[in-house]
Design a protein around this motif. Structure first.
Motif, PDB file in Angstrom:
ATOM      1  N   SER A  13      15.207  -4.243  -0.449  1.00 36.02           N
ATOM      2  CA  SER A  13      15.065  -5.277   0.521  1.00 36.02           C
ATOM      3  C   SER A  13      14.146  -5.189   1.688  1.00 36.02           C
ATOM      4  O   SER A  13      13.969  -4.064   1.868  1.00 36.02           O
ATOM      5  CB  SER A  13      16.662  -5.515   1.019  1.00 36.02           C
ATOM      6  OG  SER A  13      17.016  -4.120   1.535  1.00 36.02           O
ATOM      7  N   THR A  14      14.064  -6.281   2.290  1.00 34.42           N
ATOM      8  CA  THR A  14      13.193  -6.238   3.658  1.00 34.42           C
ATOM      9  C   THR A  14      13.871  -6.550   4.694  1.00 34.42           C
ATOM     10  O   THR A  14      14.530  -7.545   4.954  1.00 34.42           O
ATOM     11  CB  THR A  14      12.058  -7.219   3.430  1.00 34.42           C
ATOM     12  OG1 THR A  14      11.295  -6.901   2.026  1.00 34.42           O
ATOM     13  CG2 THR A  14      11.340  -7.235   4.524  1.00 34.42           C
ATOM     14  N   ARG A  22      12.266  -1.789   1.816  1.00 34.34           N
ATOM     15  CA  ARG A  22      12.993  -0.376   1.377  1.00 34.34           C
ATOM     16  C   ARG A  22      13.885  -0.605   0.061  1.00 34.34           C
ATOM     17  O   ARG A  22      14.404  -1.440  -0.284  1.00 34.34           O
ATOM     18  CB  ARG A  22      13.929  -0.129   2.568  1.00 34.34           C
ATOM     19  CG  ARG A  22      13.312  -0.170   4.085  1.00 34.34           C
ATOM     20  CD  ARG A  22      14.066   0.316   5.100  1.00 34.34           C
ATOM     21  NE  ARG A  22      14.375   1.657   4.887  1.00 34.34           N
ATOM     22  CZ  ARG A  22      13.373   2.634   5.416  1.00 34.34           C
ATOM     23  NH1 ARG A  22      12.323   2.264   5.901  1.00 34.34           N
ATOM     24  NH2 ARG A  22      13.484   3.932   5.479  1.00 34.34           N
ATOM     25  N   PHE A  23      13.607   0.748  -0.420  1.00 34.00           N
ATOM     26  CA  PHE A  23      14.677   1.057  -1.491  1.00 34.00           C
ATOM     27  C   PHE A  23      16.120   1.533  -0.939  1.00 34.00           C
ATOM     28  O   PHE A  23      15.889   2.581  -0.327  1.00 34.00           O
ATOM     29  CB  PHE A  23      13.870   2.038  -2.435  1.00 34.00           C
ATOM     30  CG  PHE A  23      14.894   2.412  -3.817  1.00 34.00           C
ATOM     31  CD1 PHE A  23      14.325   1.853  -4.902  1.00 34.00           C
ATOM     32  CD2 PHE A  23      16.050   3.254  -3.739  1.00 34.00           C
ATOM     33  CE1 PHE A  23      15.077   2.132  -6.017  1.00 34.00           C
ATOM     34  CE2 PHE A  23      16.700   3.392  -4.966  1.00 34.00           C
ATOM     35  CZ  PHE A  23      16.156   3.012  -5.916  1.00 34.00           C
ATOM     36  N   ARG A  62       9.161   4.439  -9.015  1.00 37.95           N
ATOM     37  CA  ARG A  62       8.776   2.932  -9.709  1.00 37.95           C
ATOM     38  C   ARG A  62       8.249   2.118  -8.401  1.00 37.95           C
ATOM     39  O   ARG A  62       7.278   1.284  -8.860  1.00 37.95           O
ATOM     40  CB  ARG A  62       9.783   2.357 -10.526  1.00 37.95           C
ATOM     41  CG  ARG A  62      10.175   3.119 -11.834  1.00 37.95           C
ATOM     42  CD  ARG A  62      11.121   2.389 -12.349  1.00 37.95           C
ATOM     43  NE  ARG A  62      11.016   0.865 -12.694  1.00 37.95           N
ATOM     44  CZ  ARG A  62      11.985  -0.032 -12.723  1.00 37.95           C
ATOM     45  NH1 ARG A  62      13.246   0.396 -12.739  1.00 37.95           N
ATOM     46  NH2 ARG A  62      11.418  -1.063 -13.089  1.00 37.95           N
ATOM     47  N   TYR A  63       8.758   2.226  -7.215  1.00 37.87           N
ATOM     48  CA  TYR A  63       8.328   1.272  -6.079  1.00 37.87           C
ATOM     49  C   TYR A  63       7.685   2.136  -5.052  1.00 37.87           C
ATOM     50  O   TYR A  63       7.387   1.495  -3.971  1.00 37.87           O
ATOM     51  CB  TYR A  63       9.847   0.685  -5.569  1.00 37.87           C
ATOM     52  CG  TYR A  63      10.589   0.021  -6.500  1.00 37.87           C
ATOM     53  CD1 TYR A  63      10.309  -1.517  -6.568  1.00 37.87           C
ATOM     54  CD2 TYR A  63      11.316   0.510  -7.301  1.00 37.87           C
ATOM     55  CE1 TYR A  63      11.126  -2.283  -7.477  1.00 37.87           C
ATOM     56  CE2 TYR A  63      12.260  -0.214  -8.362  1.00 37.87           C
ATOM     57  CZ  TYR A  63      12.227  -1.683  -8.306  1.00 37.87           C
ATOM     58  OH  TYR A  63      12.743  -2.392  -9.337  1.00 37.87           O
ATOM     59  N   GLU A  64       7.261   3.181  -5.302  1.00 31.95           N
ATOM     60  CA  GLU A  64       6.603   4.109  -4.196  1.00 31.95           C
ATOM     61  C   GLU A  64       5.406   3.537  -3.713  1.00 31.95           C
ATOM     62  O   GLU A  64       5.360   3.375  -2.462  1.00 31.95           O
ATOM     63  CB  GLU A  64       6.268   5.645  -4.924  1.00 31.95           C
ATOM     64  CG  GLU A  64       5.591   6.373  -3.765  1.00 31.95           C
ATOM     65  CD  GLU A  64       5.041   7.651  -4.646  1.00 31.95           C
ATOM     66  OE1 GLU A  64       4.552   8.439  -3.821  1.00 31.95           O
ATOM     67  OE2 GLU A  64       5.082   7.949  -5.767  1.00 31.95           O
ATOM     68  N   ARG A  65       4.576   2.992  -4.378  1.00 28.68           N
ATOM     69  CA  ARG A  65       3.414   2.117  -3.809  1.00 28.68           C
ATOM     70  C   ARG A  65       3.400   1.080  -3.280  1.00 28.68           C
ATOM     71  O   ARG A  65       3.059   0.782  -2.017  1.00 28.68           O
ATOM     72  CB  ARG A  65       2.189   2.265  -4.915  1.00 28.68           C
ATOM     73  CG  ARG A  65       1.175   1.369  -4.667  1.00 28.68           C
ATOM     74  CD  ARG A  65      -0.027   1.453  -5.810  1.00 28.68           C
ATOM     75  NE  ARG A  65      -1.185   0.687  -4.994  1.00 28.68           N
ATOM     76  CZ  ARG A  65      -2.211   1.163  -4.200  1.00 28.68           C
ATOM     77  NH1 ARG A  65      -2.114   2.434  -4.036  1.00 28.68           N
ATOM     78  NH2 ARG A  65      -3.147   0.378  -3.992  1.00 28.68           N
ATOM     79  N   ALA A  70       3.962  -1.558   2.147  1.00 29.01           N
ATOM     80  CA  ALA A  70       5.053  -2.515   2.873  1.00 29.01           C
ATOM     81  C   ALA A  70       5.469  -1.932   4.113  1.00 29.01           C
ATOM     82  O   ALA A  70       6.156  -2.437   4.817  1.00 29.01           O
ATOM     83  CB  ALA A  70       5.953  -3.274   2.000  1.00 29.01           C
ATOM     84  N   HIS A  71       5.047  -0.613   4.471  1.00 31.27           N
ATOM     85  CA  HIS A  71       5.610   0.103   5.513  1.00 31.27           C
ATOM     86  C   HIS A  71       6.920   0.314   5.588  1.00 31.27           C
ATOM     87  O   HIS A  71       7.635   0.219   6.834  1.00 31.27           O
ATOM     88  CB  HIS A  71       5.091  -0.472   6.955  1.00 31.27           C
ATOM     89  CG  HIS A  71       3.311  -0.812   6.948  1.00 31.27           C
ATOM     90  ND1 HIS A  71       2.565   0.371   6.864  1.00 31.27           N
ATOM     91  CD2 HIS A  71       2.735  -1.713   6.777  1.00 31.27           C
ATOM     92  CE1 HIS A  71       1.425  -0.311   6.930  1.00 31.27           C
ATOM     93  NE2 HIS A  71       1.441  -1.384   6.746  1.00 31.27           N
TER      94      HIS A  71
END
Length: 244
Positions: A13-14, A22-23, A62-65, A70-71
């Motif tokens: 979500s953002t 963020r995860f 999986r979402y690291e990059r 996205a800071h």
């Protein structure tokens, strides 16, 4: 050896649980029973499913990059993540080692369970202050005490850790001027508080209570009006705090 925790769910979500995209991992289990809680399905450890830190970190990678571009970072929320301190410590530490910004979303009620190694892996604490008045705090949480949260906040400040205070505004429960000023005074006395987020109460969690066969304590409580929200935000500003 990796640790095992109880995970309710996770999401990406953002702008909700810390800076950037963020995860967010929602851990199962919480000692408090806040009247305004919108996630009663996270109250018990058994409400989640067993997951090892290795397994959760695999999902995070999986979402690291994407997260880095996205800071953003990783946030552990709940429930109450400090009810599972070993698991929380390992996930935050290993996320930190990946170069990801880390945030801990907590009421601070179990702050004494967060050892120095755990806090060393945290970049930001989202501290939920339920009330500034001890009697109102007990009424809101139905099980908790305010003093552990204050103690935890000062311990964080001594370590120089950034804090975002969160305050849920509930008509007839937390909206009294004296209570708001008391929360503001707590935040004002903690030098590393960067901002206060005033979160208007909502009833979006009502269907969860119905599905669990539980009464929703605030079923007849309306969300706060715009004038009340702005009045409360102004009270925090009057204490020199940055408010969102």
């Amino acid at each position: 050896m990796t640790t095992t925790g109880s995970l309710h769910s996770w999401d990406v979500s953002t702008g909700v649980d810390g800076p950037g995209t963020r995860f967010v991992a929602f851990l199962a289990g919480c000692p408090l029973r806040c009247q305004f809680c919108h996630s009663p399905d996270t109250w018990y450890r058994r409400s989640g499913h067993p997951v090892t830190a290795d397994e959760l970190l695999r999902e995070i990678r999986r979402y690291e990059r994407f997260i880095k571009v996205a800071h953003g970072g990783v946030t552990l929320s709940g429930g109450e993540p400090l009810q599972q301190p070993a698991f929380t410590r390992e996930v935050l530490r290993r996320s930190h080692e990946m170069g990801l910004h880390t945030a801990l979303d907590t009421s601070g009620f179990l702050g004494d369970r967060a050892d120095d190694d755990l806090l060393s892996a945290v970049d930001l604490v989202l501290l939920d202050i339920k009330s500034g008045d001890p009697a109102t705090y007990r009424k809101v949480t139905r099980t908790g005490r305010l003093s552990p949260t204050i103690r935890f906040a000062h311990r964080l400040a001594e370590r120089g850790m950034p804090i975002w205070v969160r305050f849920v505004l509930v008509p007839g429960l937390t909206d009294e001027r004296a209570n708001v000023d008391a929360v503001a005074a707590i935040a004002e006395d903690v030098p590393t508080v960067e901002r206060v987020e005033v979160l208007p109460f909502h009833r979006l969690g009502a269907p969860k209570y119905a599905a669990l066969g539980l009464p929703f304590p605030l079923a007849d409580t309306p969300p706060p009006g715009t004038a009340t929200i702005e009045r409360v935000r102004d009270q925090f500003r009057d204490h020199g705090l940055t408010v969102y």
